[in-house]
Design an enzyme around this catalytic site. Structure first.
Site, PDB file in Angstrom:
ATOM      1  NE  ARG A 167      13.301  40.686  46.572  1.00 36.08           N
ATOM      2  CZ  ARG A 167      12.646  41.471  47.421  1.00 36.08           C
ATOM      3  NH1 ARG A 167      13.055  42.723  47.593  1.00 36.08           N
ATOM      4  NH2 ARG A 167      11.634  41.037  48.099  1.00 36.08           N
ATOM      5  CB  SER A 236      11.867  33.964  44.997  1.00 38.04           C
ATOM      6  OG  SER A 236      11.037  33.710  46.107  1.00 38.04           O
ATOM      7  CD  GLU A 336      14.164  37.440  43.485  1.00 33.62           C
ATOM      8  OE1 GLU A 336      15.078  37.275  44.322  1.00 33.62           O
ATOM      9  OE2 GLU A 336      12.967  37.542  43.788  1.00 33.62           O
TER      10      GLU A 336
END
Length: 348
Positions: A167, A236, A336
């Site tokens: 990520r 998420s 995130e």
């Protein structure tokens, strides 16, 4: 004929981020051509203000006031560059919808992206986060990224130049320094299905195809994740944390039900959703009388805005979740969504 660029001052971003957080940006530029993008990057406005590149707004945590130039690449187009046996190289412009691209490639017989179905956002935003799901990350299918630097110059970057990690990428690390113009993918005419997850295997049927795998993942994601058009969310909210093997063994001894996924670097990846569930945050709300933000009742990893939340409410909830997970497991959770630090102007 569409103008090559539109520039608006004191523009609301409320409907341009999937968490639906109230935000007013100093300037918002929508660009419809590579030349227009180069021009705006070389403008006085771009040189005196921080820049935020905005795709689908599905991975952002915006403040109430954003003292920045927000650039929205609206470039469109999908084209086949070349074919080499079963291998195909395609180029997709940054403004295309990611999910629509996945379904379009399947329809055209170009396979490899099916596990990434129903991920929100634009194609240009996908490499920034190195999006991934169900055993596939975008870096696995990437050929190159065409990006423009802050001086308006184009660069063709190979995957190894993009500093991809879990990520993470060069584009995320140097937020605002690069604007992705197009992404090139190396796909295949011959299906090479990635079926490492039991629920995908079961839902894809006895004789899975790229389309049945994509449809299975669409179904699974729809069951677990709220539609951002109905319940505001950013997918998420926390990364799945990695711990050392020795720490995982200690956690396993105390919580036998914990799952771990060994990584190539020797660490073990944990399921953030499970950790959040264990500390009691699944379905729990915070803020206001009724609770304007909370962790989704069907998936503890997803933070949702039930209405009226601000960035301060979201940060308060995320920090409370992080604190409880740390207190129980000594595991640090990392957000995130990107917070455009340096683009705030809290006094405005």
């Amino acid at each position: 004929m569409i103008q090559q660029i539109t520039l608006n001052e004191n523009s609301p971003l409320d409907r341009l981020n999937t968490l639906r957080l109230p935000c007013t940006a100093r300037f918002v530029a929508e660009v419809y051509s590579i030349r227009a993008l180069s021009n705006i990057l070389q403008s006085v406005t771009a040189k005196r203000l921080p820049r935020l590149i905005l795709g689908g707004g599905s991975n952002l945590l915006l403040p109430n006031t954003l003292n920045a130039l927000v650039i929205r690449p609206m470039l469109k187009g999908i084209r086949l560059l070349r074919t080499d046996g079963d291998r195909v190289i395609i180029e997709v412009m940054a403004g295309e919808s990611w999910h629509q691209l996945v379904m379009e490639t399947i329809a055209r017989g170009w396979f490899g992206l099916e596990n990434l179905a129903l991920i929100p956002g634009t194609v240009g935003a996908a490499p920034v986060q190195n999006i991934g799901a169900y055993g596939v990350e975008i870096v696995d299918r990437l050929y190159s990224v065409q990006a423009m630097d802050r001086a308006g110059q184009l660069h063709d970057l190979r995957p190894e130049e993009c500093q991809f990690a879990y990520r993470d990428s060069l584009f995320k690390q140097q937020d605002g320094e690069w604007v992705i113009v197009s992404v090139r993918f190396a796909l295949s005419k011959k299906p090479q299905l990635v079926l490492g997850y039991g629920d995908v295997i079961q839902a894809a049927g006895e004789h899975p195809t790229p389309l049945s795998v994509a449809n299975a993942i669409i179904h699974i994601r729809s069951q677990k994740l709220p539609d951002p058009n109905k319940i505001a969310n950013a997918g998420s909210f926390f990364k799945n944390p990695c711990v050392s093997k020795s720490q995982f063994e200690r956690l396993k001894a105390e919580w036998p039900q914990i799952s771990g996924y060994p990584q190539s670097d020797g660490q073990v990846k944990l399921a953030a959703g499970w950790l959040i569930d264990q500390v009691g945050w699944k379905g729990r709300r915070l803020g206001g009388i009724a609770g304007c933000v909370g962790m989704y009742e069907k998936q503890a990893l997803v933070l949702v805005n039930y209405g009226g939340a601000t960035s301060h409410d979201v940060l308060a909830l995320s920090m409370a979740v992080q604190a409880d997970v740390w207190s129980r497991f000594s595991v640090k959770l990392e957000r995130e969504p990107v917070v455009p630090i340096g683009a705030y102007d809290e006094s405005a």
